[in-house]
Design a protein around this motif. Structure first.
Motif, PDB file in Angstrom:
ATOM      1  N   ILE A 193       9.929  -1.787  -1.016  1.00 43.86           N
ATOM      2  CA  ILE A 193       8.933  -2.608  -0.312  1.00 43.86           C
ATOM      3  C   ILE A 193       9.607  -3.396   0.806  1.00 43.86           C
ATOM      4  CG2 ILE A 193       7.374  -4.584  -0.553  1.00 43.86           C
ATOM      5  CD1 ILE A 193       6.645  -3.508  -3.315  1.00 43.86           C
ATOM      6  N   CYS A 194      10.790  -3.905   0.539  1.00 44.18           N
ATOM      7  CA  CYS A 194      11.515  -4.685   1.555  1.00 44.18           C
ATOM      8  C   CYS A 194      11.789  -3.862   2.810  1.00 44.18           C
ATOM      9  CB  CYS A 194      12.825  -5.218   0.977  1.00 44.18           C
ATOM     10  SG  CYS A 194      12.591  -6.533  -0.225  1.00 44.18           S
ATOM     11  N   GLY A 195      12.010  -2.567   2.627  1.00 45.95           N
ATOM     12  CA  GLY A 195      12.227  -1.701   3.782  1.00 45.95           C
ATOM     13  C   GLY A 195      11.016  -1.634   4.694  1.00 45.95           C
ATOM     14  N   ASP A 196       9.828  -1.777   4.112  1.00 55.87           N
ATOM     15  CA  ASP A 196       8.601  -1.714   4.910  1.00 55.87           C
ATOM     16  C   ASP A 196       8.213  -3.044   5.544  1.00 55.87           C
ATOM     17  OD1 ASP A 196       8.247   0.975   4.385  1.00 55.87           O
ATOM     18  OD2 ASP A 196       6.963   0.627   2.637  1.00 55.87           O
ATOM     19  N   ILE A 197       8.662  -4.151   4.972  1.00 55.90           N
ATOM     20  CA  ILE A 197       8.227  -5.463   5.463  1.00 55.90           C
ATOM     21  C   ILE A 197       9.324  -6.242   6.173  1.00 55.90           C
ATOM     22  CG2 ILE A 197       6.498  -5.644   3.634  1.00 55.90           C
ATOM     23  CD1 ILE A 197       8.331  -7.685   2.245  1.00 55.90           C
ATOM     24  N   SER A 198      10.517  -5.667   6.263  1.00 54.58           N
ATOM     25  CA  SER A 198      11.672  -6.423   6.760  1.00 54.58           C
ATOM     26  C   SER A 198      11.585  -6.815   8.233  1.00 54.58           C
ATOM     27  CB  SER A 198      12.958  -5.632   6.520  1.00 54.58           C
ATOM     28  OG  SER A 198      12.921  -4.418   7.242  1.00 54.58           O
ATOM     29  N   MET A 199      10.661  -6.219   8.994  1.00 47.61           N
ATOM     30  CA  MET A 199      10.566  -6.592  10.411  1.00 47.61           C
ATOM     31  C   MET A 199      10.099  -8.028  10.599  1.00 47.61           C
ATOM     32  SD  MET A 199       7.213  -4.672  11.763  1.00 47.61           S
ATOM     33  CE  MET A 199       5.734  -5.640  11.855  1.00 47.61           C
ATOM     34  N   LEU A 200       9.395  -8.577   9.601  1.00 46.35           N
ATOM     35  CA  LEU A 200       8.874  -9.934   9.724  1.00 46.35           C
ATOM     36  C   LEU A 200       9.208 -10.820   8.522  1.00 46.35           C
ATOM     37  CD1 LEU A 200       7.156 -11.899  11.384  1.00 46.35           C
ATOM     38  CD2 LEU A 200       5.150 -11.014  10.228  1.00 46.35           C
ATOM     39  N   LEU A 201       9.267 -10.224   7.340  1.00 48.97           N
ATOM     40  CA  LEU A 201       9.465 -10.996   6.119  1.00 48.97           C
ATOM     41  C   LEU A 201      10.856 -10.750   5.551  1.00 48.97           C
ATOM     42  CD1 LEU A 201       6.006 -10.156   4.516  1.00 48.97           C
ATOM     43  CD2 LEU A 201       6.593 -12.144   5.886  1.00 48.97           C
ATOM     44  N   ILE A 221       0.842  -1.200   0.000  1.00 47.56           N
ATOM     45  CA  ILE A 221       0.000   0.000   0.000  1.00 47.56           C
ATOM     46  C   ILE A 221       0.876   1.249   0.000  1.00 47.56           C
ATOM     47  CG2 ILE A 221      -1.569   1.369   1.442  1.00 47.56           C
ATOM     48  CD1 ILE A 221      -2.961  -1.275   2.188  1.00 47.56           C
ATOM     49  N   ALA A 222       1.909   1.241   0.831  1.00 51.59           N
ATOM     50  CA  ALA A 222       2.817   2.389   0.893  1.00 51.59           C
ATOM     51  C   ALA A 222       3.576   2.566  -0.423  1.00 51.59           C
ATOM     52  CB  ALA A 222       3.795   2.212   2.047  1.00 51.59           C
ATOM     53  N   ALA A 223       4.022   1.456  -1.010  1.00 50.80           N
ATOM     54  CA  ALA A 223       4.771   1.534  -2.266  1.00 50.80           C
ATOM     55  C   ALA A 223       3.863   1.906  -3.433  1.00 50.80           C
ATOM     56  CB  ALA A 223       5.465   0.204  -2.529  1.00 50.80           C
ATOM     57  N   ALA A 224       2.640   1.408  -3.434  1.00 50.94           N
ATOM     58  CA  ALA A 224       1.715   1.705  -4.526  1.00 50.94           C
ATOM     59  C   ALA A 224       1.351   3.187  -4.559  1.00 50.94           C
ATOM     60  CB  ALA A 224       0.453   0.854  -4.381  1.00 50.94           C
ATOM     61  N   ARG A 225       1.352   3.821  -3.422  1.00 51.55           N
ATOM     62  CA  ARG A 225       1.045   5.254  -3.389  1.00 51.55           C
ATOM     63  C   ARG A 225       2.074   6.043  -4.184  1.00 51.55           C
ATOM     64  NH1 ARG A 225       1.235  10.147  -1.578  1.00 51.55           N
ATOM     65  NH2 ARG A 225      -0.533  11.221  -0.685  1.00 51.55           N
ATOM     66  N   LEU A 226       3.314   5.603  -4.158  1.00 53.37           N
ATOM     67  CA  LEU A 226       4.362   6.291  -4.921  1.00 53.37           C
ATOM     68  C   LEU A 226       4.185   6.108  -6.424  1.00 53.37           C
ATOM     69  CD1 LEU A 226       7.458   5.544  -2.660  1.00 53.37           C
ATOM     70  CD2 LEU A 226       6.029   7.596  -2.731  1.00 53.37           C
ATOM     71  N   ILE A 227       3.605   4.977  -6.830  1.00 52.72           N
ATOM     72  CA  ILE A 227       3.291   4.784  -8.253  1.00 52.72           C
ATOM     73  C   ILE A 227       2.110   5.674  -8.625  1.00 52.72           C
ATOM     74  CG2 ILE A 227       2.401   3.165  -9.967  1.00 52.72           C
ATOM     75  CD1 ILE A 227       3.934   0.953  -8.569  1.00 52.72           C
ATOM     76  N   ARG A 228       1.082   5.668  -7.787  1.00 52.73           N
ATOM     77  CA  ARG A 228      -0.143   6.417  -8.065  1.00 52.73           C
ATOM     78  C   ARG A 228       0.128   7.912  -8.207  1.00 52.73           C
ATOM     79  NH1 ARG A 228      -3.711   4.117  -4.600  1.00 52.73           N
ATOM     80  NH2 ARG A 228      -2.702   5.133  -2.853  1.00 52.73           N
ATOM     81  N   THR A 229       1.056   8.437  -7.433  1.00 50.23           N
ATOM     82  CA  THR A 229       1.354   9.869  -7.489  1.00 50.23           C
ATOM     83  C   THR A 229       2.436  10.212  -8.509  1.00 50.23           C
ATOM     84  OG1 THR A 229       2.943   9.637  -5.679  1.00 50.23           O
ATOM     85  CG2 THR A 229       0.669  10.252  -5.100  1.00 50.23           C
ATOM     86  N   MET A 289      12.440   4.615 -11.476  1.00 48.40           N
ATOM     87  CA  MET A 289      12.752   3.523 -10.563  1.00 48.40           C
ATOM     88  C   MET A 289      12.692   2.182 -11.300  1.00 48.40           C
ATOM     89  SD  MET A 289      11.027   2.865  -6.817  1.00 48.40           S
ATOM     90  CE  MET A 289      11.569   4.397  -6.118  1.00 48.40           C
ATOM     91  N   THR A 290      13.662   1.325 -11.036  1.00 51.11           N
ATOM     92  CA  THR A 290      13.696  -0.003 -11.632  1.00 51.11           C
ATOM     93  C   THR A 290      12.902  -0.974 -10.764  1.00 51.11           C
ATOM     94  OG1 THR A 290      15.686  -0.683 -10.434  1.00 51.11           O
ATOM     95  CG2 THR A 290      16.006   0.437 -12.573  1.00 51.11           C
ATOM     96  N   GLN A 291      12.693  -2.169 -11.302  1.00 49.89           N
ATOM     97  CA  GLN A 291      11.979  -3.193 -10.544  1.00 49.89           C
ATOM     98  C   GLN A 291      12.725  -3.522  -9.254  1.00 49.89           C
ATOM     99  OE1 GLN A 291      11.276  -6.818 -12.735  1.00 49.89           O
ATOM    100  NE2 GLN A 291       9.828  -7.575 -11.233  1.00 49.89           N
ATOM    101  N   GLN A 292      14.051  -3.603  -9.320  1.00 51.41           N
ATOM    102  CA  GLN A 292      14.838  -3.927  -8.132  1.00 51.41           C
ATOM    103  C   GLN A 292      14.758  -2.813  -7.092  1.00 51.41           C
ATOM    104  OE1 GLN A 292      16.134  -6.862  -7.325  1.00 51.41           O
ATOM    105  NE2 GLN A 292      16.626  -5.962  -5.356  1.00 51.41           N
ATOM    106  N   GLN A 293      14.773  -1.562  -7.527  1.00 63.00           N
ATOM    107  CA  GLN A 293      14.665  -0.443  -6.589  1.00 63.00           C
ATOM    108  C   GLN A 293      13.288  -0.425  -5.919  1.00 63.00           C
ATOM    109  OE1 GLN A 293      15.597   2.597  -9.451  1.00 63.00           O
ATOM    110  NE2 GLN A 293      17.645   2.927  -8.594  1.00 63.00           N
ATOM    111  N   PHE A 294      12.246  -0.724  -6.694  1.00 64.59           N
ATOM    112  CA  PHE A 294      10.893  -0.785  -6.143  1.00 64.59           C
ATOM    113  C   PHE A 294      10.790  -1.919  -5.128  1.00 64.59           C
ATOM    114  CE2 PHE A 294       6.344  -1.957  -6.415  1.00 64.59           C
ATOM    115  CZ  PHE A 294       5.788  -0.746  -6.047  1.00 64.59           C
TER     116      PHE A 294
END
Length: 177
Positions: free
Chosen positions: A83-91, A58-66, A74-79
């Protein structure tokens, strides 16, 4: 059948003895109880992981939407790293994570590509198309989650290797950036 007095005495002692009854009851009740307890923790952790994955996209998609992703080229790896920065606490941000971003002409033209291949493994057909102004974009994230509880956990697996594929998706129309 006639029992010997010695055997009768032994049987009468066993009948009257209450020693060890609590241990026996615990031995009978404990395995199902702990299996149920571990399955509850396993399922709760699975739902927590799915929520973490959903919040990350959701956080990453907002950057695409805007249009910020497109403005930064941004490349696929950068994107993916974002996302990894937001989910790294568990995944983990490894091969178990798949990110698919596709652009469509309209909401009626959206087609869901299969996340699993014919063998039940995560498909390798992930794309990165953030689109342009006012395009319809679908962002999907997949994560291969290990099911930990034996027996009970197999009811929650949906992949060939007994693991669970977690999926989060969001569809939106880009802003006119």
């Amino acid at each position: 059948m006639v029992l010997l007095p010695r055997t009768m005495l032994l049987l009468s002692r066993l009948k009257k003895s209450k020693k060890g009854s609590a241990a026996l009851e615990f031995a009978l009740v404990a395995p199902p109880f702990f299996l149920l307890l571990f399955a509850t923790f396993d399922i709760a952790l699975m739902f927590f992981a799915a929520t973490t994955l959903e919040n990350g996209i959701i956080a990453a998609a907002r950057l695409i939407r805007t249009g910020q992703v497109q403005a930064m080229n941004m490349t696929q790896q950068q994107f993916r790293t974002m996302i990894c920065g937001d989910i790294s606490m568990l995944l983990s941000c490894d091969s178990r994570l798949g990110i698919d971003v596709r652009t469509y002409n309209g909401f009626g033209n959206v087609q869901w590509n299969a996340a699993l291949d014919q063998n039940g493994n995560l498909a390798a057909n992930m794309q990165f198309q953030p689109g342009g102004p006012e395009d319809v974009v679908v962002v999907r994230a997949f994560y291969v989650w290990p099911v930990l509880t034996p027996g009970v956990g197999s009811a929650f697996s949906n992949m060939a290797n007994g693991q669970r594929l977690l999926e989060a998706s969001i569809a939106f129309r880009n802003e006119p950036f």
